[in-house]
Enzyme design. Structure first.
Site, mmCIF file in Angstrom:
data_model
loop_
_atom_site.group_PDB
_atom_site.id
_atom_site.type_symbol
_atom_site.label_atom_id
_atom_site.label_comp_id
_atom_site.label_asym_id
_atom_site.label_seq_id
_atom_site.Cartn_x
_atom_site.Cartn_y
_atom_site.Cartn_z
ATOM 1 C CD GLN A 143 -2.720 -1.260 2.502
ATOM 2 O OE1 GLN A 143 -2.585 -0.442 3.416
ATOM 3 N NE2 GLN A 143 -3.560 -2.286 2.595
ATOM 4 C CG HIS A 209 -3.100 -0.350 7.730
ATOM 5 N ND1 HIS A 209 -3.813 -0.774 8.829
ATOM 6 C CD2 HIS A 209 -3.682 -0.954 6.665
ATOM 7 C CE1 HIS A 209 -4.774 -1.596 8.438
ATOM 8 N NE2 HIS A 209 -4.709 -1.718 7.118
ATOM 9 C CD GLU A 304 -14.264 3.971 13.952
ATOM 10 O OE1 GLU A 304 -14.306 3.005 14.727
ATOM 11 O OE2 GLU A 304 -13.659 5.050 14.224
ATOM 12 C CE1 TYR A 314 -13.161 10.588 17.467
ATOM 13 C CE2 TYR A 314 -10.913 11.275 17.917
ATOM 14 C CZ TYR A 314 -12.247 11.581 17.745
ATOM 15 O OH TYR A 314 -12.672 12.890 17.860
ATOM 16 C CE1 TYR A 325 -10.208 -6.993 6.245
ATOM 17 C CE2 TYR A 325 -8.013 -7.051 7.208
ATOM 18 C CZ TYR A 325 -9.018 -6.357 6.588
ATOM 19 O OH TYR A 325 -8.875 -5.026 6.317
#
Length: 432
Positions: A143, A209, A304, A314, A325
């Site tokens: 990513q 991420h 979210e 949070y 997963y």
């Protein structure tokens, strides 16, 4: 009407999506800055916000991945508008290699990042220009890559741009932010005065991420969103104020922590931290009041929508509306906990939020002041309408493509960037 017990009211007030809920700062650290508390649970506070244009069926019709129930009305599966917005779609640029973000230049051209590490200017006729020189090497595995781009608030005079990217480092990589001057001479563009102003730490040898969005606030400070690097060994650092994983940062244009950040002055907490307990924030935008909103990737379920406030936790990975997963619970499987804030809204199944813009144009009156969020999984845009800090409705705009970024043009049209080796820029205008 049955009276709600005071104990329940107190609990709901504490966990309410709008409440400024703060975890205690560790010993020796300055307490988090808090916004003034507002009255919360009174009268019809448990009623979902309504709109005369809202229908009775939800936008999401697929089965959820979990059996979790929302704490608040319209916190998930909000109704879709009674009348769907008609949209005409055309391709205005193509031939982009896995584009990740775009930003309009003042003259209407588009500055586009490509994941492999190239930055291009797309001409008004949609032709991608050559790669701009001066971009540093990126770690484009998984990513990672060249991520977001933002113009300086004073770009017409200072020509500065800001880029976030996965920076290759000794023993790993991490999300970094650079500042540079965009120079155009004789039809050739280059970056000059390139300087890395911020590095997410610690370095980690992973490929997931990284976040990351860059959003300038009205006061000129820069919000930087990142991820917690996905793995179980790193995700717990989203709760660690000495770590830069799983955070939203607020810095100045030199990369320093502003003095009014919530953890400035502490001995251990990173002073650049604005909020924490985030998983992987790839979407961010300002609302009409100039406040930051974000959309972050959940695991299996639990994407979210949040309004990050200074010093607020949070919850990730201690609290989530999603599951692993594998189908297992995240930790103890809690969806709420003292000291953590509830999401304003969540999606199960996920939409895969990536890219976000406040619609401020006139071409689509039904979307006025809506957040338009790109969906990597949902394959289109998601329009979220708010009433204060609560979601009124959600509309899906199918585009049959993974959407990486979304921007609103000066013409009121919406521009969506598609993911993949043959990336395109789509222009959305009112249909008939």
């Amino acid at each position: 009407m049955k009276r709600i017990p005071q104990s329940l009211l107190a609990t709901a007030a504490f966990l309410s999506l709008g409440a400024a809920v703060h975890a205690q700062a560790p010993a020796g650290q300055a307490p988090a800055a808090v916004e003034p508390r507002q009255p919360r649970i009174e009268g019809d506070a448990f009623a979902a916000p309504t709109s005369s244009a809202t229908g009775n069926s939800p936008a999401e019709t697929e089965a959820p991945n979990t059996s979790y129930k929302p704490l608040l009305p319209n916190q998930t599966r909000a109704p879709k508008p009674e009348t769907a917005t008609k949209v005409k779609t055309e391709v205005v640029a193509k031939g982009l290699d896995s584009p990740w973000a775009m930003e309009f230049l003042p003259d209407g051209r588009m500055l586009v990042t490509e994941k492999a590490g190239k930055l291009r200017i797309v001409a008004k006729d949609g032709t991608p220009g050559p790669a701009i020189s001066g971009v540093p090497k990126v770690d484009a595995k998984g990513q990672g890559g060249l991520l977001d781009v933002a113009l300086s608030p004073s770009f017409p005079s200072d020509r500065r741009i800001y880029l976030s990217y996965s920076e290759p480092r000794e023993k790993g990589n991490g999300t970094s932010v650079l500042r540079a001057k965009l120079i155009e001479e004789n039809g050739v563009a280059r970056l000059d005065e390139v300087k890395v102003i911020f590095r997410q730490m610690p370095t980690y040898d992973g490929d997931k991420h990284f976040g990351s969005r860059l959003v300038f606030a009205p006061d000129g400070k820069l919000f930087v969103t990142v991820g917690e690097r996905s793995d179980k060994v790193t995700r717990v650092q989203a709760q660690d104020l000495t770590s830069g994983l799983g955070k939203v940062f607020r810095i100045d244009t030199d990369g320093n922590a502003p003095k009014d950040n919530p953890f400035t002055g502490g001995e251990k907490a990173k002073p650049e931290i604005w909020s924490y307990g985030h998983r992987n924030v790839q979407a961010a935008a300002l609302d009409p009041q100039g406040r930051l909103w974000t959309a972050e990737h959940g695991p299996r379920g639990g994407d979210e929508l949040n309004r990050p406030r200074p010093g607020v936790n949070y919850g990730w990975p201690e609290v989530s509306y999603g599951i692993e997963y594998s189908g297992e619970k995240i930790g103890e499987g809690k969806t709420q906990a003292g000291g953590t804030a509830q999401p304003v809204y969540y999606w199960d199944p996920v939409i895969g939020p990536s890219g976000m813009a406040l619609y401020t144009g006139d071409a689509f009156p039904a979307w006025k002041d809506d957040f338009l969020i790109g969906g990597l999984v949902s394959g289109g845009l998601v329009a979220v309408k708010l009433d204060g800090d609560k979601v009124v409705s959600e509309e899906r705009i199918p585009l049959d493509a993974r959407i990486r970024d979304v921007r609103v043009g000066s013409d009121g049209a919406v521009y969506a960037v598609t993911d993949g080796p043959d990336g395109k820029i789509l222009k959305l205008t009112p249909g008939t």
